[in-house]
Design an enzyme around this catalytic site. Structure first.
Site, PDB file in Angstrom:
ATOM      1  N   LYS A 120       0.830  -1.211   0.000  1.00 32.53           N
ATOM      2  CA  LYS A 120       0.000   0.000   0.000  1.00 32.53           C
ATOM      3  C   LYS A 120       0.864   1.261   0.000  1.00 32.53           C
ATOM      4  CE  LYS A 120      -1.974   1.692   3.666  1.00 32.53           C
ATOM      5  NZ  LYS A 120      -2.822   1.866   4.874  1.00 32.53           N
ATOM      6  N   ASP A 138      -6.658   1.398   0.973  1.00 30.19           N
ATOM      7  CA  ASP A 138      -6.687   1.464   2.431  1.00 30.19           C
ATOM      8  C   ASP A 138      -8.089   1.075   2.895  1.00 30.19           C
ATOM      9  OD1 ASP A 138      -8.253   3.615   1.737  1.00 30.19           O
ATOM     10  OD2 ASP A 138      -7.239   5.049   3.036  1.00 30.19           O
TER      11      ASP A 138
END
Length: 229
Positions: A120, A138
């Site tokens: 991420k 997220d």
């Protein structure tokens, strides 16, 4: 969700916010890297408060490394998990100096090799600092993608791959920011603000939190109308 509906969702999000960006404050790819590492399980506002003090003192790999773990920890101790984050950033700074000439690489594998940098975080750096068409999923994006029907998936990676595959190319670079902001401020976890949502008619969420329609009042009998006998 069909392609036309998906395109219209992103068209409206772009119309409302033509030039989206992260709410983290940064001026260089390295500052962004530091801010994103610090943001794990922390708010952007909290990270910005810390980096406003840190970056004027140390905002390069050499300067961060020179602080040492204890020195860096003093600047970021208001942020959750600050000790482990300080350790990761010191080690990452050392690697950037040793392997990349002090520069943040625009390469996924090289980024993910840095301590404290996962998929991420790497996606955020690649997208925001280098303009690559990546999707950093997220909790906000995971929720929005599943709730709206844009890209349902059971895992973060599944949602990421679906979004990258199905988002029209013209929207892909900015889609990450639109979806995060939409999840943060409109499509919130506990009670989405469906009444304020600009894509509510396109969203496939069944339990929309829309105001109840007013009840039709009983028809009043005109004064001249005779009562039933």
């Amino acid at each position: 969700m069909n392609a036309d509906k998906r395109r219209e969702i992103f068209r409206r999000l772009r119309e409302a916010n033509p030039h989206p960006t992260t709410e983290l404050e940064y001026a260089t790819p390295f500052e962004l890297l530091v801010a994103v590492v610090l943001s794990a399980q922390s708010t952007d506002k909290g990270v910005n408060r810390a980096t406003r003090v840190l970056f004027p003192i140390a905002n390069t790999p050499a300067a961060i490394h020179a602080l040492g773990e204890a020195g860096l920890a003093d600047y970021i101790k208001t942020i959750g998990l600050y000790k482990s984050k300080a350790r990761h950033l010191i080690a990452a700074s050392r690697m950037l100096l040793d392997l990349h000439g002090g520069e943040v690489p625009a390469d996924r594998a090289a980024l993910e090799a840095l301590p404290g940098v996962g998929r991420k975080t790497a996606n955020v750096i690649l997208n925001t600092a280098f303009g690559q068409a990546t999707m950093a999923v997220d909790t906000h994006i995971f929720r929005v993608a599943n709730r709206t029907g844009l890209a349902p998936g059971k895992t973060v990676l599944e949602v990421e791959k679906k979004l990258v595959k199905t988002t029209p190319a013209e929207f892909l670079v900015d889609a990450h920011h639109w979806l995060i902001l939409h999840g943060r401020y409109v499509c919130q976890a506990r009670r989405p603000k469906c009444a304020e949502c600009i894509i509510v008619d396109l969203c496939e969420f069944k339990a929309k939190t829309l105001p109840a329609a007013p009840r039709a009042s009983a028809r009043k009998r005109p004064a001249t109308e005779a009562a039933d006998v």
